[in-house]
Design a protein around this motif. Structure first.
Motif, mmCIF file in Angstrom:
data_model
loop_
_atom_site.group_PDB
_atom_site.id
_atom_site.type_symbol
_atom_site.label_atom_id
_atom_site.label_comp_id
_atom_site.label_asym_id
_atom_site.label_seq_id
_atom_site.Cartn_x
_atom_site.Cartn_y
_atom_site.Cartn_z
ATOM 1 N N LEU A 17 -57.531 51.432 5.892
ATOM 2 C CA LEU A 17 -57.570 50.220 5.077
ATOM 3 C C LEU A 17 -58.352 50.476 3.795
ATOM 4 C CD1 LEU A 17 -58.288 47.497 7.798
ATOM 5 C CD2 LEU A 17 -56.079 48.177 6.824
ATOM 6 N N HIS A 20 -61.509 45.808 0.051
ATOM 7 C CA HIS A 20 -61.006 44.481 -0.296
ATOM 8 C C HIS A 20 -60.624 44.443 -1.777
ATOM 9 C CE1 HIS A 20 -60.718 40.143 -0.633
ATOM 10 N NE2 HIS A 20 -60.894 40.025 0.669
ATOM 11 N N GLU A 223 -69.549 43.756 10.216
ATOM 12 C CA GLU A 223 -68.094 43.720 10.327
ATOM 13 C C GLU A 223 -67.562 44.750 11.309
ATOM 14 O OE1 GLU A 223 -68.982 46.855 7.256
ATOM 15 O OE2 GLU A 223 -69.833 44.930 7.885
ATOM 16 N N GLY A 229 -65.379 38.638 14.744
ATOM 17 C CA GLY A 229 -64.702 38.956 13.495
ATOM 18 C C GLY A 229 -65.036 38.039 12.340
ATOM 19 N N PRO A 230 -64.175 38.028 11.325
ATOM 20 C CA PRO A 230 -64.491 37.338 10.074
ATOM 21 C C PRO A 230 -64.194 35.849 10.068
ATOM 22 C CG PRO A 230 -62.403 38.469 9.859
ATOM 23 C CD PRO A 230 -62.938 38.816 11.225
ATOM 24 N N ASP A 271 -58.841 46.839 11.882
ATOM 25 C CA ASP A 271 -58.337 45.492 12.144
ATOM 26 C C ASP A 271 -58.415 44.574 10.931
ATOM 27 O OD1 ASP A 271 -61.088 45.500 12.202
ATOM 28 O OD2 ASP A 271 -61.271 44.106 13.880
ATOM 29 N N HIS A 272 -59.446 44.749 10.098
ATOM 30 C CA HIS A 272 -59.544 43.933 8.883
ATOM 31 C C HIS A 272 -60.480 44.632 7.911
ATOM 32 C CE1 HIS A 272 -63.526 42.786 10.360
ATOM 33 N NE2 HIS A 272 -63.758 42.220 9.192
ATOM 34 N N MET A 273 -60.341 44.306 6.645
ATOM 35 C CA MET A 273 -61.246 44.816 5.626
ATOM 36 C C MET A 273 -62.130 43.659 5.171
ATOM 37 S SD MET A 273 -62.635 47.128 3.783
ATOM 38 C CE MET A 273 -61.680 48.427 4.562
ATOM 39 N N PRO A 274 -63.449 43.786 5.306
ATOM 40 C CA PRO A 274 -64.331 42.656 5.013
ATOM 41 C C PRO A 274 -64.405 42.315 3.530
ATOM 42 C CG PRO A 274 -65.610 44.615 5.492
ATOM 43 C CD PRO A 274 -64.182 44.961 5.802
ATOM 44 N N ASP A 275 -64.665 41.060 3.290
ATOM 45 C CA ASP A 275 -64.952 40.539 1.964
ATOM 46 C C ASP A 275 -66.451 40.755 1.721
ATOM 47 O OD1 ASP A 275 -65.695 38.948 -0.190
ATOM 48 O OD2 ASP A 275 -64.690 37.143 0.531
#
Length: 311
Positions: A17, A20, A223, A229-230, A271-275
C-alpha cells in the motif's frame, strides 16, 4: 551508494500500500517544536537501490514527501529510522537527515565490521543510534554476539540502540537486552497484543522490563497494533481506540522517557493505509493533558536526540 537515474527499479511487492494520497489536517494543534521520533524513507529506488537481501520492495517514499507531510501536520523535527528494505546501506536515510539542516537525526543499521571512519561520518551526518531488528518476518535470525559488539563500538559515541521485537519474543530477548552498554529505545511499545488486558501479566512484564532497564519507549504504530482499526468512535476522530489503554499506561508511567512517531510511510500494512492527520489526533487520547503532550512530543525527543539544545 546512490546510483544514476538509469538504474532499474524492481517491482513493488504485490499488495503493498502506498502512503495516504491526501492526509487530513489534524484538529489537534501540536506544540511548537514537535518531533516525529520514528519515520522512514524508501528510495527513491533509482537513486538509493533497495538491498538484495530485503524481505519486501516498497514504493518510493522519499524525503521530499516526508518533509511536505510534516509541514502539513505541524511537525518541526524528525528522527529517520533506517528501513530494513535498504539493509545496511544508510545512504537514503543520511540524505534525508542532511537535507533537514539540523532538524533531523538518524538511526542507522550497521554491520559489525563497520570502520571507525564510517561511524564518525554517520555521527557527523546526524546519526545518534543503531537499530536492532528481531521481528522474524522481516529479518533472519539476529546474531546477538555481533550486535553486542556493535553496541560496544557505539557506546563511547553516546549513541543508543533501538530494538524492534514482538511481545511474544521478549522473554527470549530481555536478558540479552539487559547486557547492552547503551541506552535502549523500544519501538512501538514492544508490539503488545491489544486484544489482551492492558493491566494483564504480559504487558506488565514489558513495562517492568522497560522500567528496570531505564528504556525509552515509543508510543507509535497504533495503526499496526489495532484490531478495531480506523473506524471512528462515537462519530469522533478517535480511531484505533483499542490501542489507547496500552499507550496511555506507557505515557503515564514513563513520562520522561516516552516518544511518539508516525511510522510514515507505514511499511507492510495490507488492510488499510492510515490517515496521518488522524494519527496526530490520536495523540490527544493517549496523552490527555498539554503537559503530557509537550513531554511526549517535544521535551523527551529533544533530550534524547538534541541534548545540546535542551540542556
Amino acid at each position: 551508494m546512490p546510483t544514476d537515474s538509469t538504474t532499474a527499479v524492481p517491482a513493488v511487492t504485490p499488495g503493498w500500500l502506498a502512503p495516504h494520497p491526501a492526509p487530513s489536517t489534524p484538529t489537534l494543534e501540536l506544540p511548537a517544536g514537535t518531533v516525529d521520533a520514528h519515520c522512514h524513507v524508501f528510495g527513491p529506488g533509482d537513486r538509493f537501490p533497495f538491498a538484495p537481501e530485503r524481505k519486501y520492495t516498497p514504493c518510493d517514499a522519499g524525503r521530499d514527501r516526508l518533509e511536505s507531510l510534516h509541514e502539513q501536520l505541524g511537525i518541526a523535527r524528525r528522527v529517520v529510522v533506517q528501513a530494513t528494505c535498504h539493509g545496511a546501506d544508510n545512504s537514503a536515510m543520511v540524505d534525508a537527515v542532511r537535507s533537514a539542516a539540523g532538524r533531523a537525526r538518524g538511526v542507522a543499521t550497521v554491520r559489525p565490521d563497520i570502520g571507525d571512519a564510517e561511524l564518525a561520518a554517520l555521527h557527523e551526518a546526524g546519526v545518534r543510534g543503531v537499530r536492532f531488528n528481531f521481528v522474524k518476518r522481516l529479518v533472519d535470525a539476529a546474531p546477538t554476539d555481533e550486535l553486542a559488539r556493535i553496541a560496544a563500538r557505539i557506546a563511547p559515541m553516546g549513541w543508543h540502540v533501538v530494538v524492534y521485537f514482538e511481545a511474544a519474543d521478549l522473554p527470549d530477548l530481555e536478558d540479552f537486552f539487559a547486557t547492552l552498554p547503551v541506552p535502549l529505545v523500544i519501538d512501538h511499545m514492544g508490539r503488545p497484543d491489544v486484544t489482551r488486558d492492558p493491566d494483564g501479566p504480559e504487558f506488565d512484564r514489558f513495562l517492568r522490563f522497560a522500567d528496570r532497564n531505564r528504556c525509552w519507549v515509543k508510543v507509535s504504530c497504533s495503526e499496526r497494533l489495532s484490531v478495531t482499526g480506523p473506524a471512528a468512535l462515537d462519530g469522533e476522530r478517535h480511531a484505533y481506540a483499542d490501542v489507547v489503554p496500552f499507550a496511555r499506561r506507557v505515557v503515564e508511567e514513563f513520562g520522561d522517557r516516552v516518544l511518539w512517531g508516525t511510522d510514515w510511510p507505514h511499511p507492510n500494512l495490507t488492510d488499510h493505509m492510515p490517515d496521518d492527520g488522524l494519527l496526530v489526533d490520536h495523540v490527544a487520547h493517549v496523552a490527555g493533558t498539554a503537559d503530557l503532550r509537550r513531554r511526549l512530543l517535544v521535551d523527551n525527543p529533544m533530550a534524547l536526540y538534541w541534548p545540546e539544545e535542551s540542556a
